[in-house]
Design a protein around this motif. Structure first.
Motif, PDB file in Angstrom:
ATOM      1  N   ASP A  11     -36.668  45.694  87.952  1.00 33.64           N
ATOM      2  CA  ASP A  11     -37.522  44.510  87.949  1.00 33.64           C
ATOM      3  C   ASP A  11     -36.885  43.515  88.923  1.00 33.64           C
ATOM      4  O   ASP A  11     -35.724  43.666  89.316  1.00 33.64           O
ATOM      5  N   SER A 111     -42.231  44.868  90.592  1.00 34.82           N
ATOM      6  CA  SER A 111     -42.291  43.465  90.186  1.00 34.82           C
ATOM      7  C   SER A 111     -43.721  43.003  89.952  1.00 34.82           C
ATOM      8  O   SER A 111     -44.605  43.268  90.765  1.00 34.82           O
ATOM      9  N   ASP A 174     -35.367  46.023  83.064  1.00 33.53           N
ATOM     10  CA  ASP A 174     -36.307  44.900  83.042  1.00 33.53           C
ATOM     11  C   ASP A 174     -35.868  43.924  81.954  1.00 33.53           C
ATOM     12  O   ASP A 174     -35.180  44.311  81.007  1.00 33.53           O
TER      13      ASP A 174
END
Length: 207
Positions: A11, A111, A174
């Motif tokens: 992420d 993302s 993440d």
């Protein structure tokens, strides 16, 4: 080396790029938008953010939506500056870690972001380190460019299929638990980066 892992999917915000949402909140207050929390919550119930994040609308439509919700006359430049205020920095140690990891793993980025933030975070990265986000990864997947976003399973399946990756050999990192849960259900190995944790200080300890 992490046993069995060949590919790492990162992420961006909160994992590689430091964020502070309160700075955007304060920036909108400084523009005279005192009810930012309420406005933001109401906007979340509209398609505005989802459409920006999946590339269905661009910068101009987003700014128009923000201005309409704010109910006051504010310039495009000031609205965009306030929206970008949450984006902080890419610590050098973190970027050096990515370079080291890339010697051993395929590195990919996924993302949930938007046209406005992509322009801003690349500027931050370039001004501080002379880099762009694409230089750090083998593949970059930005939600507004691919028309899909987390936590939808489709975006993870797309990345696995397009790159011929096996879920069990892929690690996803993440800071949002709902994104982690989707990846887990697909058999992807996961690390949830909880508040206060960093990849360089808690996950990949450099000797």
């Amino acid at each position: 080396m992490i046993k069995g892992i060949r590919h790492i999917l990162f992420d961006l915000g909160g994992v590689l790029l430091n964020l502070d949402y309160s700075r955007t909140e304060q920036a909108f207050r400084d523009l005279g938008i005192e009810n930012f929390d309420e406005m933001f919550s109401q906007l979340k119930q509209t398609p505005l953010f989802d459409e920006l994040e999946t590339g269905k609308i661009g910068k101009a439509d987003f700014v128009a939506g923000l201005r309409s919700a704010a109910g006051i006359e504010v310039s495009d430049e000031d609205l965009l500056k306030a929206w970008n205020a949450m984006l902080l920095d890419f610590p050098l140690r973190r970027l050096q870690l990515l370079q080291q990891l890339r010697l051993h793993y395929d590195l990919l980025l996924l993302s949930n972001t938007n046209e406005v933030h992509e322009e801003a975070f690349n500027l931050i990265l370039n001004q501080a380190h002379g880099l762009s986000i694409g230089m750090l990864f083998d593949k970059v997947y930005l939600s507004h460019r691919i028309g899909m976003h987390k936590p939808d399973a489709a975006v993870f399946e797309h990345i696995l299929n397009e790159n011929g990756l096996k879920a069990e050999h892929t690690l996803f990192i993440d800071d949002s638990p709902q994104h982690i849960e989707t990846a887990k259900r697909l058999g992807i190995q996961t690390i949830w980066l909880e508040k206060g944790m960093t990849i360089e200080g808690d996950i990949f300890l450099q000797k």
